[in-house]
Design an enzyme around this catalytic site. Sequence first.
Site, short mmCIF file in Angstrom:
data_model
loop_
_atom_site.label_atom_id
_atom_site.label_comp_id
_atom_site.label_asym_id
_atom_site.label_seq_id
_atom_site.Cartn_x
_atom_site.Cartn_y
_atom_site.Cartn_z
N HIS A 101 2.75 3.22 -9.08
CA HIS A 101 2.61 1.78 -9.34
C HIS A 101 3.86 1.25 -10.05
CE1 HIS A 101 -1.35 1.97 -7.77
NE2 HIS A 101 -1.91 2.57 -8.81
N TRP A 153 2.79 7.94 -2.53
CA TRP A 153 4.21 8.12 -2.90
C TRP A 153 4.30 9.02 -4.13
CZ3 TRP A 153 7.19 7.20 -7.21
CH2 TRP A 153 8.58 7.11 -7.03
N GLY A 187 0.04 5.35 -4.46
CA GLY A 187 -0.61 6.60 -4.86
C GLY A 187 -0.05 7.79 -4.07
N TRP A 235 -11.40 -2.87 -9.03
CA TRP A 235 -12.04 -2.52 -10.31
C TRP A 235 -12.80 -1.20 -10.19
CZ3 TRP A 235 -10.39 -5.09 -14.37
CH2 TRP A 235 -10.02 -6.43 -14.26
N ARG A 245 -0.54 8.84 -10.26
CA ARG A 245 -0.58 7.61 -9.44
C ARG A 245 0.14 6.45 -10.12
NH1 ARG A 245 -4.00 7.15 -5.35
NH2 ARG A 245 -4.30 4.95 -5.74
N ARG A 279 1.92 -5.07 6.03
CA ARG A 279 1.19 -4.07 5.25
C ARG A 279 1.97 -2.77 5.32
NH1 ARG A 279 -4.99 -2.97 4.12
NH2 ARG A 279 -4.72 -1.10 2.85
N ASP A 335 -11.96 -5.61 -5.46
CA ASP A 335 -12.62 -4.31 -5.30
C ASP A 335 -11.89 -3.18 -6.02
OD1 ASP A 335 -14.76 -5.30 -3.73
OD2 ASP A 335 -13.44 -5.36 -1.98
N LEU A 357 12.05 -20.07 -4.47
CA LEU A 357 11.01 -19.18 -3.93
C LEU A 357 9.73 -19.37 -4.74
CD1 LEU A 357 10.29 -16.70 -2.03
CD2 LEU A 357 10.82 -15.25 -4.00
N ARG A 369 -5.24 -2.71 8.18
CA ARG A 369 -6.41 -3.57 7.93
C ARG A 369 -6.03 -4.66 6.95
NH1 ARG A 369 -8.05 1.59 6.17
NH2 ARG A 369 -7.47 1.85 3.99
N LEU A 370 -6.91 -5.69 6.87
CA LEU A 370 -6.61 -6.85 6.02
C LEU A 370 -7.12 -6.71 4.60
CD1 LEU A 370 -7.23 -9.88 8.42
CD2 LEU A 370 -5.05 -8.98 7.64
N ASP A 386 0.84 -1.20 0.00
CA ASP A 386 0.00 0.00 0.00
C ASP A 386 0.87 1.26 0.00
OD1 ASP A 386 -2.30 1.47 0.03
OD2 ASP A 386 -2.78 1.09 2.13
C1 FPP Z 1 -2.10 0.05 -3.32
O1 FPP Z 1 -1.60 1.37 -3.23
C2 FPP Z 1 -1.50 -0.58 -4.47
C3 FPP Z 1 -2.18 -1.20 -5.47
C4 FPP Z 1 -3.64 -1.33 -5.47
C5 FPP Z 1 -1.48 -1.76 -6.62
C6 FPP Z 1 -0.30 -2.59 -6.28
C7 FPP Z 1 0.53 -2.69 -7.49
C8 FPP Z 1 1.86 -2.65 -7.52
C9 FPP Z 1 2.73 -2.65 -6.34
C10 FPP Z 1 2.50 -2.53 -8.83
C11 FPP Z 1 2.99 -3.67 -9.52
C12 FPP Z 1 2.87 -5.01 -8.96
C13 FPP Z 1 3.30 -6.08 -9.66
C14 FPP Z 1 3.19 -7.41 -9.09
C15 FPP Z 1 3.90 -5.92 -10.98
P1 FPP Z 1 -2.56 2.56 -3.52
O2 FPP Z 1 -2.54 2.84 -4.96
O3 FPP Z 1 -3.90 2.27 -2.93
O4 FPP Z 1 -1.84 3.72 -2.72
P2 FPP Z 1 -2.52 4.85 -1.86
O5 FPP Z 1 -3.18 4.17 -0.68
O6 FPP Z 1 -1.34 5.66 -1.44
O7 FPP Z 1 -3.46 5.58 -2.75
#
Ligand code: FPP
Length: 236
Positions: free
Chosen positions: A35, A23, A21, A67, A31, A171, A65, A129, A177-178, A18
């Site tokens: 990623h 970052w 976004g 999506w 955003r 996390r 979720d 792994l 949270r989970l 998490d």
């Molecule tokens: C949550 O952060 C992150 C995601 C929903 C996407 C996770 C994806 C990656 C780490 C990228 C690539 C992964 C692979 C396996 C290639 P957020 O966007 O909700 O961040 P925020 O809470 O700061 O908005």
Amino acid sequence: MSINFGIQSTLHVAIIMDGNGRWALARGLPRVAGHRAGADAVRRVVEAAPPLGIGTLTVFAFSADNWRRPTAEVSALMELFGRFLRAETERCLANGVRLEVIGRRDRLSDSLQCAIGRAEAATALGTRLRLRIAVDYSGRDAILSAVEGVDLVSRESVEGALGPPVDLLIRTGGERRLSDFLLWECAYAELVFSRRMWPDFGADDLAGAVREFRGRERRFGSVPAAMAAREASWLD
Ligand code: FPP
């Protein structure tokens, strides 16, 4: 579930990645840049995992979720997953990493489903792994599918259908949270929450989390061994 109070050499570590976004926002970037940087962090963590005794690493890349996010972000994430799979298959092969994707596949594009199938087949013999990437994943739906798929419902059969129990759940991003991740498998997981945003998470952070895990006593509902011995001596 095995009761193990000592050092376990093949840990199952799960990560809710998490903070991508935030970052990006902190750097004035879109955003999707977060990623992309998050994908680099996945590479770093995969490299760092085996020497720390991690045998299975499950990362939460996209929830059922997610999506609900803006279409452009969802498309960028799907493209990133495809590129990651294509680019990392060789590296996984060279490093004994077996790559698997968990979650629903039927809502993914044909080309992503193809990339997943190819990456899984190419790396199937990796033993150093087991890297599981959760895409379009919901812990509640996974439990329902597992229950539907077994002849006789029992803890063992459901665990067999779902996958190994999680030892350590990390996390990042400061939330606690989970979020519907590995709900059954985390029954006795140790939880470590990091304030670090996922793109900044590195080998040292993973090592720190594993150190914290190793310092905890896992009792699985029992009492510490020393206390059990003391109680027994009173009964003598
Ligand atoms: C949550 O952060 C992150 C995601 C929903 C996407 C996770 C994806 C990656 C780490 C990228 C690539 C992964 C692979 C396996 C290639 P957020 O966007 O909700 O961040 P925020 O809470 O700061 O908005």
